[in-house]
Each structure stands twice: as C-alpha cells, then as structure tokens.
Design a protein around this motif. Sequence first.
Motif, mmCIF file in Angstrom:
data_model
loop_
_atom_site.group_PDB
_atom_site.id
_atom_site.type_symbol
_atom_site.label_atom_id
_atom_site.label_comp_id
_atom_site.label_asym_id
_atom_site.label_seq_id
_atom_site.Cartn_x
_atom_site.Cartn_y
_atom_site.Cartn_z
ATOM 1 N N HIS A 28 0.829 -1.204 0.000
ATOM 2 C CA HIS A 28 0.000 0.000 0.000
ATOM 3 C C HIS A 28 0.865 1.256 0.000
ATOM 4 C CE1 HIS A 28 -3.039 2.948 1.343
ATOM 5 N NE2 HIS A 28 -2.099 3.354 2.185
ATOM 6 N N ALA A 29 1.863 1.307 0.896
ATOM 7 C CA ALA A 29 2.724 2.492 0.997
ATOM 8 C C ALA A 29 3.524 2.696 -0.282
ATOM 9 C CB ALA A 29 3.652 2.347 2.196
ATOM 10 N N THR A 30 3.991 1.618 -0.876
ATOM 11 C CA THR A 30 4.770 1.721 -2.113
ATOM 12 C C THR A 30 3.920 2.286 -3.240
ATOM 13 O OG1 THR A 30 6.154 -0.157 -1.436
ATOM 14 C CG2 THR A 30 6.137 0.415 -3.776
ATOM 15 N N GLN A 31 2.693 1.803 -3.352
ATOM 16 C CA GLN A 31 1.790 2.308 -4.390
ATOM 17 C C GLN A 31 1.415 3.756 -4.144
ATOM 18 O OE1 GLN A 31 -1.377 -0.569 -4.164
ATOM 19 N NE2 GLN A 31 -0.306 -2.069 -5.457
ATOM 20 N N LYS A 32 1.185 4.104 -2.876
ATOM 21 C CA LYS A 32 0.827 5.486 -2.532
ATOM 22 C C LYS A 32 1.985 6.431 -2.862
ATOM 23 C CE LYS A 32 -2.027 8.400 -0.322
ATOM 24 N NZ LYS A 32 -2.238 8.303 1.130
ATOM 25 N N ALA A 33 3.195 6.026 -2.529
ATOM 26 C CA ALA A 33 4.360 6.860 -2.819
ATOM 27 C C ALA A 33 4.533 7.037 -4.324
ATOM 28 C CB ALA A 33 5.605 6.249 -2.198
ATOM 29 N N ALA A 34 4.389 5.954 -5.057
ATOM 30 C CA ALA A 34 4.589 6.026 -6.514
ATOM 31 C C ALA A 34 3.586 6.968 -7.167
ATOM 32 C CB ALA A 34 4.475 4.626 -7.117
ATOM 33 N N SER A 35 2.304 6.854 -6.793
ATOM 34 C CA SER A 35 1.277 7.692 -7.410
ATOM 35 C C SER A 35 1.413 9.157 -7.009
ATOM 36 C CB SER A 35 -0.116 7.172 -7.052
ATOM 37 O OG SER A 35 -0.329 7.239 -5.647
ATOM 38 N N SER A 36 1.823 9.418 -5.768
ATOM 39 C CA SER A 36 1.929 10.803 -5.289
ATOM 40 C C SER A 36 3.176 11.500 -5.812
ATOM 41 C CB SER A 36 1.938 10.825 -3.757
ATOM 42 O OG SER A 36 0.748 10.285 -3.221
ATOM 43 N N ILE A 37 4.262 10.755 -5.928
ATOM 44 C CA ILE A 37 5.543 11.356 -6.285
ATOM 45 C C ILE A 37 5.676 11.564 -7.791
ATOM 46 C CG2 ILE A 37 8.042 10.888 -6.329
ATOM 47 C CD1 ILE A 37 7.727 9.642 -3.544
ATOM 48 N N GLN A 38 4.964 10.767 -8.575
ATOM 49 C CA GLN A 38 5.159 10.758 -10.029
ATOM 50 C C GLN A 38 5.156 12.155 -10.654
ATOM 51 O OE1 GLN A 38 2.293 8.378 -12.108
ATOM 52 N NE2 GLN A 38 3.288 8.597 -14.094
ATOM 53 N N ALA A 39 4.183 12.982 -10.296
ATOM 54 C CA ALA A 39 4.057 14.301 -10.933
ATOM 55 C C ALA A 39 5.110 15.295 -10.447
ATOM 56 C CB ALA A 39 2.660 14.860 -10.676
ATOM 57 N N PHE A 40 5.789 14.989 -9.346
ATOM 58 C CA PHE A 40 6.715 15.955 -8.746
ATOM 59 C C PHE A 40 8.164 15.471 -8.743
ATOM 60 C CE2 PHE A 40 2.553 16.699 -6.881
ATOM 61 C CZ PHE A 40 2.418 18.071 -6.998
ATOM 62 N N ARG A 41 8.388 14.275 -9.226
ATOM 63 C CA ARG A 41 9.739 13.720 -9.198
ATOM 64 C C ARG A 41 10.735 14.658 -9.897
ATOM 65 N NH1 ARG A 41 10.966 8.253 -9.140
ATOM 66 N NH2 ARG A 41 8.832 7.783 -9.834
ATOM 67 N N ASN A 42 11.851 14.892 -9.225
ATOM 68 C CA ASN A 42 12.951 15.695 -9.763
ATOM 69 C C ASN A 42 12.602 17.160 -10.001
ATOM 70 O OD1 ASN A 42 14.679 13.434 -9.832
ATOM 71 N ND2 ASN A 42 13.931 12.839 -11.865
ATOM 72 N N TRP A 49 11.884 22.759 -7.430
ATOM 73 C CA TRP A 49 11.135 23.642 -6.538
ATOM 74 C C TRP A 49 10.361 22.896 -5.459
ATOM 75 C CZ3 TRP A 49 6.277 21.945 -7.339
ATOM 76 C CH2 TRP A 49 5.941 21.474 -8.610
ATOM 77 N N LEU A 50 10.354 21.562 -5.506
ATOM 78 C CA LEU A 50 9.730 20.782 -4.433
ATOM 79 C C LEU A 50 10.777 20.536 -3.356
ATOM 80 C CD1 LEU A 50 7.037 19.173 -3.666
ATOM 81 C CD2 LEU A 50 8.469 17.179 -4.112
ATOM 82 N N ALA A 51 10.558 21.091 -2.167
ATOM 83 C CA ALA A 51 11.584 21.018 -1.118
ATOM 84 C C ALA A 51 11.702 19.620 -0.527
ATOM 85 C CB ALA A 51 11.267 22.023 -0.022
ATOM 86 N N GLY A 52 10.578 18.963 -0.248
ATOM 87 C CA GLY A 52 10.688 17.660 0.390
ATOM 88 C C GLY A 52 9.344 17.015 0.637
#
Length: 644
Positions: A353-367, A370-373
Amino acid sequence: MKSLEYLLPLMIMLAAATRDPTPPDNRLENPGFEETVGNEPVAWQKVIDPDTRNCEIGVTRQGARSGKHAVRIAQVWGKNRSQAGIKSSRQVPVDPGTTYIFSFWYRTVSTEYSLPFMANVRVYRKNHEPFLFSRRKISSSPEWRQVQILLEQLPADAVSAEVAFAVSMRTRGEVLIDDVVLKKASQKDIESLEEWRRQDLPAVTRNAAKVRLSPADNFRLAEADGVWWLIRPDGKPTWSIGTMGRYPNEERSSPSMRKWVLERYPDETDYRKKLYGQIVDWGFNSFDGWTDDQYGEIIEQRYLKGDTYLPMFKVLSLSRDIEPELCARDLHGRVRSGSHAFPDPFNPHWRTHATQKAASSIQAFRNKPWLAGWFVDNEIEFMDLFRFIWADYSGKQFVSDLENKYKRIEELNKAWSSKYAAYRFESFAGILTKKPEPAAWDDPLFVDFTAFERRMVKEYVDFTYDLVKRADPSRLVISSRINLGPMQDIHRTIDLWSKFDLIAMNIYPQNLQYGLSSGELAVLETLHKSTGKPLIISEWGTSAIDSGLYNLDEDAQGRPLDWSWNEVVRTQGERADIYEACITQFASLGYVVGAHWFTTMDVDTKIRRANRGILDTNHQPYAPLVSSMKEVHARLKDRMNLPD
C-alpha cells in the motif's frame, strides 16, 4: 507572665505557617489542602480512570509551597491516556456574566515529559450536559511556579464549576499542587494577568549572508556556526515561512466562501493565481505540505521563467486511512486513533500500500527542483506502542525475537515471572494466544515489550525513508509530522527518527501566555538534541472566540465544538500578537528551518467549524492577523538577511 511573652512570637509564627495564603474571596474550600482526613484533603476527591493501574495521590507534608501541605500526584501507570488526579468535590456557583480567574501553584519532580499534567475547569449547565470549559497542558517546573487562567464568556446557562488537576501520562515522577484559587476577576486582576501573559520576545540572530553553497537541482540542509538552514537550489539559504495553497471546494469550506469565490473566479486556475499573489503579499515564502497539487503548475511556470517562486512541501500520508488489518493492534485487536493509526510495519500488505501510494503521489513531482521535500506521514499515533504489538505480522515477529533471545521457553518463563504474574508457557507459540502485557515499570515484561516497540519504530522509519528516497532521490525525506499527543512516549524511540533528513513537528500553543510555553519549547529542544537533526514546524496556529465559530450551544448542523476550543484566545488582535510571538520564537531557534501556519481559510464544513484561517468564512482577511503577519515577516526577513 514573662514566659508567655516569650511564647507569643512563636505562636504568631506557627499561625502564619498554617494560615491560608489564598485571597479571602477565593471560592474554593481548603485551597491549600491544610485540612485533611488521614492522607486525604478535605473538599477534594481523587479521580482515577479505570485504565490507571497504579498511582499515588494524596497530601504530602514535605516541600509544600505554603503551610504544611500540598497535594502530590505521582508514580502514575496507566494506558489509553487514562488520567489520575484530584478535583474539587463541591461545585462552586458561578454567574454566566462574570469573569473569573483560576490560578494555582505547582512544581514537578523528574517527569519524563515537559507537559506532564493538565489543569481543567468543568462547567455545569442548566439546560445542557456538563462541559469541559478549560483544559490546559502545564509545563514542567522544578521550582514553584504560578499559572493563571482567565475564565470568561461562560455558557449562558452555566450554574456551577469544579476545578481539577490530572496526569494523563505514564510517569515515575510527581506533580505537586498548592494554593488553588477560583475567584471573580477585578479589572486589576485582568490587567495583572495580561501583564503576566506577556513574554519578552527572543532575539533573532541568524544571518543568511554568512552562508553560500554551490547551486544544485534540489533543496538541501546545511549547518553553519550552530545554525541550520534550508538551502535553495541556487545555493542561497532561506527560512521557510509557509501556509497552505487551497481551493475552497464543498468539502473544505463554507457556502458563503464558495459563493464569494465562484462569483469572482469561475475558473479555478484564476482563483489559484489570485490566492498565490495574496499569500506572497502577506509575506509568506513557501507552500506547506497540504497545498493542492495544482499550485505546482504555477510554481513550475515561474521557476522556468526565472521568476521568484514559492517552493512547495508535500505530505505523502503513507499510513493515513489504511484498513484496520494493516494497523498495529493491542491484545484485544483494537487499533489506536483510527485514521492516524500506526501501521504494522512488518505487514507486507501495508508495505505494498505504501509503495503504491508513494509512486502515485511522487510521479508528478519527481525531480522538480522547486519541491523542497516529502513528509512521509501526518500525526501517526505511537503512544503506548509497546502495547500495540499483537497484529498478525508484528505479533509473530515479536515471538520470533523472544525465541532468538531466550532459546528455551523455560528461560522466558523464569525471566518474566514476578510479583505481577507467574508464567508457565509450554511453547513460544503460546504467547500469541495469551497476549500478556506489562503491568508496571519493574515488570520484567516491560524490557522486552519496549525493545520490540523500538524494533517496530525502526522498521517503520527505515522502510518509509528508503522508499521515498528511492522514488525521488534528490528531495528531502522528512519524518511523519509529529504532534503533541504521543510525544510523552517518544523518549523511548526518539533516537531512531534521526534517519530522516528533517524532523517535522505539528504544535498548537496552549496560549496560557503569548508565545510557546517553556514546556512546548522543551519538546522542540528534545526532538533536536535526541536526533541531531534540524526541525521544521509543519503545522501551527491559534484561534479566537470572536470569529463566531465556537458556539457553546447546539450547532444547527449538529457539529461538535472543535477541539481547538481549549486553545482559543479572545480576539483577532490577541491572535495577531500570538502570531508575532510564536514565529519569532521559532526563528530564534538555531535548529528550526521554518514554520508553516495552518491554514489559509477558516474551517466551516459539514463536520467541523474552527477559526484556523487567515481568511474568514466570507473570504475576508482577518485584518489584525494579516497586518501582524506582513509586519513580522518583513522584519524577520530583514533580520535574517534572507534572499528574495
């Protein structure tokens, strides 16, 4: 006759030693606990929750502030935030139109947490159930210290009140109370209390001009001369002054606010651009973790054009609203705190669950530079975690660890047996059936259970950090946003949180005085010293009664009085002064790299109403608060030499 003359000074001294030092208009009986029956103070009674297994409550004859006696609450062992303390046994008549002052003296000895007890006032009403009118967490103090609390704007049908003191944490220490007062407040009393509430603001001495790093494609952290900084991609240090970028949809805001927005900004993008500019005008330089994803588009455009921009933080909520079977559980199968429950970190389904949540949330902001953390979670509950080890996967891991330690079940039976219980397990598997639990600090089980508690926390920290760092290697990985609720238990695991790049703290001041109390500041200091990492204040705020969002009678929509009631102040002017005090305190701490105000808009939904915003329910700024924000933000940026 001459001998009597010699005795007279001694008699006067003895009388002075036992005289009640509280004022004559005090409405409480036996306020100094001088009258006793055995070890019990007259006109007071113990209050001990069923889940409190052990405690010591009664009069102490050692170290009273005045007279011979003080009340002592000590050696409290309980669970589920169970309370142990005392309350006035006779209700005091009150007049709804009168302002009162509740004050007392106290000191603490060897308490494990810097906010060790609560002072409560319960109001009894003619037409409603009794109401906990005031509940304040009190800071630890080795010396006698006085606290004063103003009680005003009582419910219109208030008829009487009682006062109480309660310890709701597990502690080997003690709290002493003396000289309790509940009386009508004169104008002089109110002025004196207001003077007591004012604290000198600390100096802000950090200087960004002294720090420069090479440019990079991400935000970083750096320490220089004992001061921590958030470093921008251009290599310049900054201090994050943040709030939330949101759109007032039906779930989040009042009908009047939505009407105001839709009439003027039918296009959501136009509204977001407008709010972006407003937040900049108020002097903020960051977006907090709850900001809508769509604000990223505005930031991206500004970043690519080389314009100044507000960097963004994001909350992943890897454990929020997970299914109960994925959560840590106690011996009865219960989960702690619903949507904020601590996960079973050994459960592979939670990991998926956590892996899928991280993947879906991070995808649009990866690299995105201007995203601090990323905050991995928000306010997950780890209080009493050593009791919540019996979920399927963690329970089996616990028993496996015990078998590796003791090798033979006879050795475990011998080690665990004590005055609290005798154990005769026939196999290690039998532990999963009985599911025992420590009964006290000196119960031998406590060592093994708290050792496994550390194992669970380490598993959670390692997994969430590594997961997010793999998904977005250049962004800061920030801890779950820790709140005050479980802080009393973090001393057993706090060092394990040091793996995170940055430690996040959500803290809402008690507002006994203007600014954070000594106990609240000690919480921040403990987090920093025990992890060696800088802190970010990921949520903070305060509320005021004059917002109209704290109706003490029934709400037309059936909404309960918000939990923020226990921290409210009187007016928006007071709220503005507290904003200045708190953010100045945060900026003066060399290990804090920013503070994020919660939130932009007042909360007025179908389920909750609370004065949390900069904008009221009609989308109008609270003028005193906005004026204070603009002034103090400009002053802090100038003092710290922050870059544009």
